[in-house]
Design an enzyme around this catalytic site. Structure first.
Site, short mmCIF file in Angstrom:
data_model
loop_
_atom_site.label_atom_id
_atom_site.label_comp_id
_atom_site.label_asym_id
_atom_site.label_seq_id
_atom_site.Cartn_x
_atom_site.Cartn_y
_atom_site.Cartn_z
N ARG A 89 0.86 -1.19 0.00
CA ARG A 89 0.00 0.00 0.00
C ARG A 89 0.90 1.24 0.00
O ARG A 89 1.75 1.39 0.88
CB ARG A 89 -0.91 0.03 1.23
CG ARG A 89 -1.74 1.32 1.27
CD ARG A 89 -2.77 1.34 2.37
NE ARG A 89 -2.20 1.55 3.69
CZ ARG A 89 -2.87 2.11 4.72
NH1 ARG A 89 -4.12 2.51 4.55
NH2 ARG A 89 -2.31 2.25 5.90
N HIS A 118 3.56 4.13 -5.55
CA HIS A 118 3.31 5.53 -5.94
C HIS A 118 4.41 6.47 -5.45
O HIS A 118 4.50 7.60 -5.92
CB HIS A 118 1.91 5.99 -5.49
CG HIS A 118 1.82 6.53 -4.10
ND1 HIS A 118 0.92 7.51 -3.76
CD2 HIS A 118 2.49 6.23 -2.95
CE1 HIS A 118 1.05 7.79 -2.46
NE2 HIS A 118 1.99 7.03 -1.96
C1 SAM Z 1 3.93 5.85 2.32
S1 SAM Z 1 4.57 4.76 3.52
C2 SAM Z 1 3.42 3.40 3.43
C3 SAM Z 1 3.47 2.53 4.66
C4 SAM Z 1 2.48 1.37 4.67
N1 SAM Z 1 2.55 0.56 3.47
C5 SAM Z 1 1.05 1.84 4.89
O1 SAM Z 1 0.25 1.72 3.96
O2 SAM Z 1 0.72 2.32 5.99
C6 SAM Z 1 6.00 4.12 2.68
C7 SAM Z 1 6.79 3.14 3.53
O3 SAM Z 1 7.90 2.64 2.75
C8 SAM Z 1 8.98 2.46 3.64
N2 SAM Z 1 10.22 2.40 2.85
C9 SAM Z 1 10.81 3.37 2.12
N3 SAM Z 1 11.89 2.89 1.49
C10 SAM Z 1 11.99 1.57 1.83
C11 SAM Z 1 12.87 0.53 1.47
N4 SAM Z 1 13.88 0.73 0.62
N5 SAM Z 1 12.64 -0.71 1.95
C12 SAM Z 1 11.59 -0.94 2.79
N6 SAM Z 1 10.71 0.01 3.18
C13 SAM Z 1 10.90 1.26 2.69
C14 SAM Z 1 8.90 3.67 4.55
O4 SAM Z 1 9.63 3.47 5.75
C15 SAM Z 1 7.40 3.75 4.78
O5 SAM Z 1 6.99 2.99 5.90
#
Ligand code: SAM
Length: 421
Positions: free
Chosen positions: A315, A319
Protein backbone atom coordinates in the site's frame (compact mmCIF):
# COMPACT_ATOMS: atom_id res chain seq x y z
CA UNK A 1 -22.90 20.93 -20.61
CA UNK A 2 -26.00 21.18 -18.44
CA UNK A 3 -27.54 24.67 -18.04
CA UNK A 4 -26.95 26.65 -14.87
CA UNK A 5 -30.53 25.93 -13.90
CA UNK A 6 -30.18 22.18 -14.48
CA UNK A 7 -27.01 22.09 -12.36
CA UNK A 8 -28.68 24.12 -9.61
CA UNK A 9 -31.70 21.80 -9.70
CA UNK A 10 -29.45 18.77 -9.35
CA UNK A 11 -27.73 20.45 -6.40
CA UNK A 12 -31.14 21.23 -4.89
CA UNK A 13 -32.19 17.59 -5.20
CA UNK A 14 -29.09 16.37 -3.35
CA UNK A 15 -29.34 19.16 -0.74
CA UNK A 16 -32.93 18.14 0.04
CA UNK A 17 -31.87 14.52 0.57
CA UNK A 18 -29.12 15.60 2.96
CA UNK A 19 -31.30 18.10 4.82
CA UNK A 20 -34.00 15.46 5.27
CA UNK A 21 -31.47 13.01 6.70
CA UNK A 22 -30.00 15.62 9.05
CA UNK A 23 -33.48 16.55 10.29
CA UNK A 24 -34.51 12.90 10.70
CA UNK A 25 -31.41 12.31 12.82
CA UNK A 26 -32.37 15.26 15.02
CA UNK A 27 -29.17 17.08 14.09
CA UNK A 28 -29.07 20.89 13.76
CA UNK A 29 -29.12 22.39 10.26
CA UNK A 30 -25.82 22.10 8.42
CA UNK A 31 -23.70 25.16 9.20
CA UNK A 32 -20.08 26.23 9.58
CA UNK A 33 -20.45 25.82 13.31
CA UNK A 34 -20.64 22.06 13.45
CA UNK A 35 -20.23 18.95 11.34
CA UNK A 36 -23.67 17.53 10.70
CA UNK A 37 -22.76 15.42 7.68
CA UNK A 38 -20.92 12.68 9.58
CA UNK A 39 -21.47 8.91 9.50
CA UNK A 40 -23.70 9.11 6.45
CA UNK A 41 -25.05 5.92 4.87
CA UNK A 42 -23.43 5.11 1.48
CA UNK A 43 -26.25 6.57 -0.68
CA UNK A 44 -26.00 9.88 1.19
CA UNK A 45 -22.21 9.89 0.89
CA UNK A 46 -22.91 9.74 -2.85
CA UNK A 47 -25.54 12.51 -2.59
CA UNK A 48 -23.01 14.67 -0.79
CA UNK A 49 -20.41 14.04 -3.50
CA UNK A 50 -22.96 14.86 -6.21
CA UNK A 51 -23.80 18.10 -4.37
CA UNK A 52 -20.13 19.08 -4.18
CA UNK A 53 -19.61 18.25 -7.86
CA UNK A 54 -22.62 20.12 -9.22
CA UNK A 55 -21.99 23.19 -7.04
CA UNK A 56 -18.29 23.26 -8.01
CA UNK A 57 -19.19 23.10 -11.69
CA UNK A 58 -21.88 25.71 -11.16
CA UNK A 59 -19.43 27.97 -9.32
CA UNK A 60 -16.87 27.71 -12.12
CA UNK A 61 -19.46 28.42 -14.80
CA UNK A 62 -20.65 31.42 -12.81
CA UNK A 63 -17.07 32.67 -12.38
CA UNK A 64 -16.48 32.44 -16.12
CA UNK A 65 -13.16 31.68 -17.85
CA UNK A 66 -11.23 34.59 -16.35
CA UNK A 67 -12.66 33.91 -12.91
CA UNK A 68 -11.63 30.24 -13.07
CA UNK A 69 -8.03 31.15 -13.88
CA UNK A 70 -7.90 33.95 -11.32
CA UNK A 71 -9.17 31.70 -8.56
CA UNK A 72 -6.41 29.19 -9.29
CA UNK A 73 -3.73 31.92 -9.46
CA UNK A 74 -4.65 33.07 -5.96
CA UNK A 75 -4.97 29.64 -4.36
CA UNK A 76 -1.56 30.13 -2.65
CA UNK A 77 -3.08 32.76 -0.35
CA UNK A 78 -5.19 30.07 1.33
CA UNK A 79 -1.99 28.15 2.09
CA UNK A 80 -0.44 31.27 3.63
CA UNK A 81 -3.24 31.99 6.07
CA UNK A 82 -3.85 28.36 7.04
CA UNK A 83 -0.13 27.59 7.30
CA UNK A 84 0.54 30.65 9.48
CA UNK A 85 -2.47 30.05 11.74
CA UNK A 86 -1.28 26.49 12.28
CA UNK A 87 2.40 27.32 12.75
CA UNK A 88 1.72 30.13 15.24
CA UNK A 89 -1.06 28.08 16.96
CA UNK A 90 -3.55 30.96 16.64
CA UNK A 91 -6.47 28.56 17.09
CA UNK A 92 -5.19 27.78 20.59
CA UNK A 93 -5.53 31.49 21.44
CA UNK A 94 -9.33 31.50 20.99
CA UNK A 95 -11.45 29.89 23.74
CA UNK A 96 -13.29 26.83 22.43
CA UNK A 97 -16.68 28.16 23.50
CA UNK A 98 -16.06 31.88 23.87
CA UNK A 99 -14.37 34.71 22.03
CA UNK A 100 -11.12 36.69 21.99
CA UNK A 101 -10.16 40.04 20.54
CA UNK A 102 -7.41 40.33 17.95
CA UNK A 103 -5.31 42.15 20.57
CA UNK A 104 -5.76 39.25 23.03
CA UNK A 105 -4.83 36.71 20.34
CA UNK A 106 -1.77 38.79 19.45
CA UNK A 107 -0.67 39.00 23.08
CA UNK A 108 -1.09 35.27 23.59
CA UNK A 109 0.57 34.19 20.35
CA UNK A 110 3.43 36.67 20.36
CA UNK A 111 2.56 37.86 16.84
CA UNK A 112 1.78 41.50 16.10
CA UNK A 113 -1.92 42.42 16.08
CA UNK A 114 -1.52 43.51 12.46
CA UNK A 115 -0.34 40.05 11.34
CA UNK A 116 -2.98 38.28 13.45
CA UNK A 117 -5.65 40.40 11.82
CA UNK A 118 -4.34 39.72 8.31
CA UNK A 119 -3.99 35.95 8.71
CA UNK A 120 -7.25 35.45 10.58
CA UNK A 121 -9.46 37.69 8.50
CA UNK A 122 -8.16 36.01 5.36
CA UNK A 123 -8.99 32.61 6.84
CA UNK A 124 -12.43 33.86 7.88
CA UNK A 125 -13.14 34.22 4.16
CA UNK A 126 -12.77 30.41 4.10
CA UNK A 127 -15.03 30.00 7.16
CA UNK A 128 -12.07 29.26 9.39
CA UNK A 129 -12.94 31.44 12.44
CA UNK A 130 -15.71 34.00 12.46
CA UNK A 131 -16.22 37.42 14.05
CA UNK A 132 -19.36 37.90 16.06
CA UNK A 133 -19.92 40.65 17.14
CA UNK A 134 -17.28 42.55 15.14
CA UNK A 135 -13.94 42.44 16.92
CA UNK A 136 -14.73 39.20 18.80
CA UNK A 137 -13.14 36.19 17.15
CA UNK A 138 -14.88 32.86 17.65
CA UNK A 139 -14.32 29.36 16.39
CA UNK A 140 -16.09 27.76 13.49
CA UNK A 141 -16.12 23.98 13.19
CA UNK A 142 -12.96 24.09 11.04
CA UNK A 143 -10.92 26.36 13.32
CA UNK A 144 -12.03 24.35 16.36
CA UNK A 145 -10.43 21.30 14.76
CA UNK A 146 -7.19 23.28 14.45
CA UNK A 147 -7.28 23.74 18.22
CA UNK A 148 -8.28 20.22 19.18
CA UNK A 149 -6.86 17.70 16.72
CA UNK A 150 -3.07 17.24 17.08
CA UNK A 151 -2.90 14.97 14.04
CA UNK A 152 -4.55 17.70 11.93
CA UNK A 153 -1.90 20.15 13.14
CA UNK A 154 0.82 17.70 12.09
CA UNK A 155 -0.94 17.25 8.76
CA UNK A 156 -1.01 20.96 7.95
CA UNK A 157 2.63 21.33 9.02
CA UNK A 158 3.54 18.37 6.83
CA UNK A 159 1.52 19.65 3.86
CA UNK A 160 3.25 23.04 4.09
CA UNK A 161 6.83 21.81 4.51
CA UNK A 162 6.87 18.55 2.61
CA UNK A 163 4.44 19.32 -0.23
CA UNK A 164 3.58 23.02 -0.63
CA UNK A 165 7.17 24.33 -0.36
CA UNK A 166 8.54 21.68 -2.78
CA UNK A 167 5.61 22.31 -5.13
CA UNK A 168 6.78 25.92 -5.55
CA UNK A 169 9.99 24.50 -7.11
CA UNK A 170 8.41 22.01 -9.54
CA UNK A 171 8.98 24.26 -12.56
CA UNK A 172 12.61 24.94 -11.56
CA UNK A 173 13.28 21.22 -11.07
CA UNK A 174 11.72 20.35 -14.42
CA UNK A 175 13.90 23.00 -16.12
CA UNK A 176 16.99 21.67 -14.40
CA UNK A 177 16.38 17.90 -14.45
CA UNK A 178 13.64 17.51 -17.08
CA UNK A 179 11.35 14.47 -16.67
CA UNK A 180 13.61 12.91 -14.04
CA UNK A 181 12.99 9.52 -12.41
CA UNK A 182 15.30 10.28 -9.52
CA UNK A 183 14.07 11.14 -5.99
CA UNK A 184 17.46 12.85 -5.51
CA UNK A 185 16.50 15.37 -8.23
CA UNK A 186 12.93 15.95 -7.02
CA UNK A 187 11.67 19.51 -6.33
CA UNK A 188 11.79 18.55 -2.62
CA UNK A 189 15.59 18.46 -2.81
CA UNK A 190 15.76 22.04 -4.12
CA UNK A 191 14.08 23.40 -0.98
CA UNK A 192 15.76 21.04 1.46
CA UNK A 193 19.09 19.33 0.80
CA UNK A 194 20.40 19.03 -2.76
CA UNK A 195 20.77 15.40 -3.83
CA UNK A 196 19.01 13.97 -0.74
CA UNK A 197 15.63 12.28 -1.35
CA UNK A 198 12.73 12.88 1.01
CA UNK A 199 12.81 9.55 2.88
CA UNK A 200 16.55 9.90 3.55
CA UNK A 201 16.09 13.55 4.52
CA UNK A 202 13.36 12.70 7.05
CA UNK A 203 15.56 10.13 8.76
CA UNK A 204 17.86 13.07 9.60
CA UNK A 205 14.97 15.27 10.79
CA UNK A 206 12.98 13.22 13.32
CA UNK A 207 10.51 16.00 14.22
CA UNK A 208 9.48 16.34 10.58
CA UNK A 209 9.32 12.54 10.29
CA UNK A 210 7.07 12.46 13.37
CA UNK A 211 4.71 15.01 11.82
CA UNK A 212 4.69 12.96 8.61
CA UNK A 213 3.56 9.95 10.66
CA UNK A 214 0.89 12.08 12.38
CA UNK A 215 -0.38 13.25 8.98
CA UNK A 216 -0.65 9.64 7.77
CA UNK A 217 -2.75 8.84 10.87
CA UNK A 218 -5.00 11.86 10.24
CA UNK A 219 -5.61 10.97 6.59
CA UNK A 220 -6.12 7.38 7.65
CA UNK A 221 -9.13 8.51 9.69
CA UNK A 222 -10.99 9.56 6.50
CA UNK A 223 -13.98 7.35 5.81
CA UNK A 224 -12.86 6.87 2.19
CA UNK A 225 -9.31 5.97 3.27
CA UNK A 226 -10.48 3.47 5.88
CA UNK A 227 -8.89 0.05 5.68
CA UNK A 228 -12.37 -1.48 5.99
CA UNK A 229 -12.55 -0.99 2.20
CA UNK A 230 -9.55 -3.30 1.82
CA UNK A 231 -10.89 -5.76 4.41
CA UNK A 232 -14.39 -5.93 2.86
CA UNK A 233 -13.41 -5.32 -0.77
CA UNK A 234 -11.43 -8.52 -1.33
CA UNK A 235 -12.23 -12.21 -0.81
CA UNK A 236 -9.69 -12.83 1.95
CA UNK A 237 -11.66 -15.93 2.95
CA UNK A 238 -10.29 -17.67 -0.17
CA UNK A 239 -6.76 -17.22 1.21
CA UNK A 240 -7.43 -17.48 4.95
CA UNK A 241 -6.45 -21.04 5.82
CA UNK A 242 -3.82 -22.62 8.12
CA UNK A 243 -0.30 -21.84 6.88
CA UNK A 244 -1.37 -18.89 4.67
CA UNK A 245 1.11 -16.02 4.65
CA UNK A 246 0.65 -12.31 3.89
CA UNK A 247 3.81 -10.23 3.42
CA UNK A 248 3.26 -6.47 3.84
CA UNK A 249 6.13 -4.97 1.84
CA UNK A 250 7.07 -1.51 3.16
CA UNK A 251 4.26 -2.05 5.63
CA UNK A 252 5.22 0.73 8.05
CA UNK A 253 4.10 0.03 11.60
CA UNK A 254 1.65 -2.66 10.51
CA UNK A 255 -1.62 -0.75 10.01
CA UNK A 256 -2.84 -3.35 7.50
CA UNK A 257 -2.37 -6.48 9.67
CA UNK A 258 -4.05 -4.58 12.50
CA UNK A 259 -7.14 -4.18 10.31
CA UNK A 260 -7.02 -7.50 8.47
CA UNK A 261 -5.87 -9.65 11.39
CA UNK A 262 -9.15 -9.48 13.35
CA UNK A 263 -11.15 -10.08 10.13
CA UNK A 264 -9.30 -13.34 9.35
CA UNK A 265 -8.59 -16.47 11.39
CA UNK A 266 -5.48 -18.25 10.17
CA UNK A 267 -3.66 -15.71 8.00
CA UNK A 268 -0.18 -14.86 9.33
CA UNK A 269 1.58 -11.61 8.53
CA UNK A 270 5.15 -10.51 7.97
CA UNK A 271 5.57 -6.71 7.99
CA UNK A 272 8.74 -5.53 6.27
CA UNK A 273 10.17 -2.02 6.50
CA UNK A 274 13.26 -0.06 7.52
CA UNK A 275 14.87 -0.81 10.88
CA UNK A 276 13.47 2.02 13.03
CA UNK A 277 9.97 1.57 11.61
CA UNK A 278 9.77 -2.15 12.31
CA UNK A 279 11.09 -1.55 15.84
CA UNK A 280 8.22 0.91 16.44
CA UNK A 281 5.74 -1.50 14.85
CA UNK A 282 6.85 -4.34 17.12
CA UNK A 283 6.52 -2.13 20.19
CA UNK A 284 3.01 -0.95 19.22
CA UNK A 285 1.60 -4.34 18.20
CA UNK A 286 -1.59 -5.20 20.13
CA UNK A 287 -1.23 -8.21 22.42
CA UNK A 288 -3.91 -10.22 20.58
CA UNK A 289 -1.93 -10.09 17.30
CA UNK A 290 1.36 -11.29 18.80
CA UNK A 291 1.99 -14.74 17.34
CA UNK A 292 0.29 -13.82 14.06
CA UNK A 293 2.36 -10.77 13.06
CA UNK A 294 6.13 -10.75 12.64
CA UNK A 295 8.17 -7.62 11.86
CA UNK A 296 11.21 -7.93 9.62
CA UNK A 297 13.85 -5.45 8.53
CA UNK A 298 13.98 -5.59 4.73
CA UNK A 299 14.98 -3.19 1.96
CA UNK A 300 12.42 -3.74 -0.79
CA UNK A 301 15.00 -3.10 -3.49
CA UNK A 302 16.78 -6.29 -2.46
CA UNK A 303 15.64 -9.87 -3.09
CA UNK A 304 12.49 -10.83 -1.19
CA UNK A 305 13.56 -13.27 1.56
CA UNK A 306 10.09 -14.68 2.35
CA UNK A 307 9.50 -17.31 -0.36
CA UNK A 308 6.22 -18.66 -1.67
CA UNK A 309 3.85 -16.46 0.37
CA UNK A 310 0.20 -16.34 -0.63
CA UNK A 311 0.12 -12.54 -0.85
CA UNK A 312 2.77 -9.87 -1.25
CA UNK A 313 0.91 -6.69 -0.37
CA UNK A 314 1.95 -3.09 -1.07
CA UNK A 315 0.00 0.00 0.00
CA UNK A 316 1.33 3.43 -1.04
CA UNK A 317 4.68 1.95 -2.04
CA UNK A 318 4.75 2.00 -5.84
CA UNK A 319 3.31 5.53 -5.94
CA UNK A 320 6.39 6.80 -4.08
CA UNK A 321 8.61 5.64 -6.94
CA UNK A 322 8.91 6.38 -10.65
CA UNK A 323 8.50 3.45 -13.04
CA UNK A 324 12.25 2.79 -13.09
CA UNK A 325 12.23 2.07 -9.34
CA UNK A 326 8.71 0.57 -9.17
CA UNK A 327 9.90 -2.06 -11.66
CA UNK A 328 12.96 -2.76 -9.47
CA UNK A 329 10.72 -3.25 -6.41
CA UNK A 330 8.58 -5.74 -8.36
CA UNK A 331 11.61 -7.54 -9.84
CA UNK A 332 12.92 -8.05 -6.29
CA UNK A 333 9.76 -10.11 -5.59
CA UNK A 334 10.25 -12.45 -8.55
CA UNK A 335 12.57 -15.03 -6.90
CA UNK A 336 10.02 -15.45 -4.09
CA UNK A 337 6.96 -16.03 -6.27
CA UNK A 338 5.39 -19.47 -6.70
CA UNK A 339 2.63 -20.34 -9.14
CA UNK A 340 -0.55 -18.70 -7.85
CA UNK A 341 1.18 -16.31 -5.43
CA UNK A 342 -0.47 -12.91 -5.52
CA UNK A 343 0.67 -9.35 -5.42
CA UNK A 344 -2.08 -7.11 -4.07
CA UNK A 345 -1.77 -3.33 -4.22
CA UNK A 346 -3.99 -0.82 -2.44
CA UNK A 347 -3.27 2.39 -4.33
CA UNK A 348 -4.62 5.56 -5.86
CA UNK A 349 -5.93 4.98 -9.38
CA UNK A 350 -5.96 7.63 -12.08
CA UNK A 351 -8.59 7.54 -14.79
CA UNK A 352 -7.49 7.18 -18.39
CA UNK A 353 -8.81 10.69 -18.99
CA UNK A 354 -9.46 13.94 -17.14
CA UNK A 355 -11.18 13.84 -13.75
CA UNK A 356 -13.59 16.75 -14.20
CA UNK A 357 -15.74 15.95 -11.17
CA UNK A 358 -14.29 17.75 -8.14
CA UNK A 359 -14.50 14.63 -5.97
CA UNK A 360 -12.60 12.61 -8.58
CA UNK A 361 -9.73 15.09 -8.81
CA UNK A 362 -7.99 14.06 -5.59
CA UNK A 363 -5.77 11.34 -7.16
CA UNK A 364 -4.58 13.99 -9.65
CA UNK A 365 -3.66 16.26 -6.72
CA UNK A 366 -1.74 13.40 -5.11
CA UNK A 367 -0.04 12.72 -8.45
CA UNK A 368 1.44 16.24 -8.51
CA UNK A 369 2.39 15.97 -4.82
CA UNK A 370 4.32 12.79 -5.75
CA UNK A 371 6.13 14.76 -8.46
CA UNK A 372 7.04 17.50 -5.97
CA UNK A 373 8.21 15.10 -3.28
CA UNK A 374 9.79 12.16 -5.11
CA UNK A 375 9.69 12.60 -8.89
CA UNK A 376 7.23 9.69 -8.74
CA UNK A 377 3.68 9.39 -10.04
CA UNK A 378 0.23 7.92 -9.57
CA UNK A 379 -0.89 5.44 -12.22
CA UNK A 380 -3.79 4.54 -14.46
CA UNK A 381 -4.86 0.89 -14.87
CA UNK A 382 -2.80 0.78 -18.09
CA UNK A 383 0.25 2.22 -16.32
CA UNK A 384 -0.02 -0.41 -13.54
CA UNK A 385 -0.24 -3.17 -16.16
CA UNK A 386 2.84 -1.74 -17.89
CA UNK A 387 5.04 -1.69 -14.78
CA UNK A 388 4.08 -5.26 -13.90
CA UNK A 389 4.66 -6.43 -17.47
CA UNK A 390 8.03 -4.72 -17.63
CA UNK A 391 9.05 -6.22 -14.30
CA UNK A 392 8.11 -9.72 -15.50
CA UNK A 393 5.38 -10.92 -17.91
CA UNK A 394 4.57 -13.73 -15.45
CA UNK A 395 2.90 -11.06 -13.29
CA UNK A 396 -0.68 -11.14 -14.60
CA UNK A 397 -2.97 -8.28 -13.55
CA UNK A 398 -6.30 -10.06 -13.02
CA UNK A 399 -8.48 -7.42 -11.38
CA UNK A 400 -8.53 -3.69 -10.67
CA UNK A 401 -11.47 -2.43 -8.65
CA UNK A 402 -12.35 0.47 -6.42
CA UNK A 403 -14.68 -0.70 -3.63
CA UNK A 404 -17.73 1.54 -3.16
CA UNK A 405 -16.83 4.52 -1.01
CA UNK A 406 -13.08 3.77 -1.16
CA UNK A 407 -10.54 6.38 -2.26
CA UNK A 408 -8.06 3.62 -3.09
CA UNK A 409 -8.28 0.77 -5.59
CA UNK A 410 -7.40 -2.88 -5.05
CA UNK A 411 -5.12 -4.18 -7.79
CA UNK A 412 -4.81 -7.96 -7.87
CA UNK A 413 -1.94 -9.65 -9.67
CA UNK A 414 -1.28 -13.39 -9.95
CA UNK A 415 2.03 -15.05 -10.68
CA UNK A 416 1.68 -17.54 -13.57
CA UNK A 417 4.97 -19.35 -13.91
CA UNK A 418 4.01 -20.86 -17.30
CA UNK A 419 3.56 -17.52 -19.06
CA UNK A 420 6.16 -16.87 -21.76
CA UNK A 421 7.51 -20.51 -21.77
C1 SAM B 1 3.93 5.85 2.32
S1 SAM B 1 4.57 4.76 3.52
C2 SAM B 1 3.42 3.40 3.43
C3 SAM B 1 3.47 2.53 4.66
C4 SAM B 1 2.48 1.37 4.67
N1 SAM B 1 2.55 0.56 3.47
C5 SAM B 1 1.05 1.84 4.89
O1 SAM B 1 0.25 1.72 3.96
O2 SAM B 1 0.72 2.32 5.99
C6 SAM B 1 6.00 4.12 2.68
C7 SAM B 1 6.79 3.14 3.53
O3 SAM B 1 7.90 2.64 2.75
C8 SAM B 1 8.98 2.46 3.64
N2 SAM B 1 10.22 2.40 2.85
C9 SAM B 1 10.81 3.37 2.12
N3 SAM B 1 11.89 2.89 1.49
C10 SAM B 1 11.99 1.57 1.83
C11 SAM B 1 12.87 0.53 1.47
N4 SAM B 1 13.88 0.73 0.62
N5 SAM B 1 12.64 -0.71 1.95
C12 SAM B 1 11.59 -0.94 2.79
N6 SAM B 1 10.71 0.01 3.18
C13 SAM B 1 10.90 1.26 2.69
C14 SAM B 1 8.90 3.67 4.55
O4 SAM B 1 9.63 3.47 5.75
C15 SAM B 1 7.40 3.75 4.78
O5 SAM B 1 6.99 2.99 5.90
Amino acid sequence: MASLTALAEDALKQAKLLDAYVAAQGRPNTSFNGDTLTNLPPDLVEAREALVNSTQTLKRLALGPVGVLTEIMWAFSDEISLGAINDFSLADCVPLDGSATLAQIAAKSGLSERLVERFMRHAMGNHIFTENPPGQVRHTASSRLLATDPYLKDTIAMMVKEIWHPSTRVIDAVRQFHDSDEPTEAPFTLVNEPGVGMFEFLTKHPERARKFGGAMKWYGSFESWDLKHLVNGYSWDLIDRPGALFVDVGGGQGAVPKALGPATRDLKFVVQDMESTVADGERLLPEELKGRVEFMRHDFFTEQPVRGADVYFLRWILHDWSDKYAIRILKALVPAMRDGSKVVLFEWLLKDGPETDWTEKYPRNVDLAMLAQFNSNERTATAFKNVFHQADPRFQVVDIKKPRGSAMAIIEVVWRSGVGD
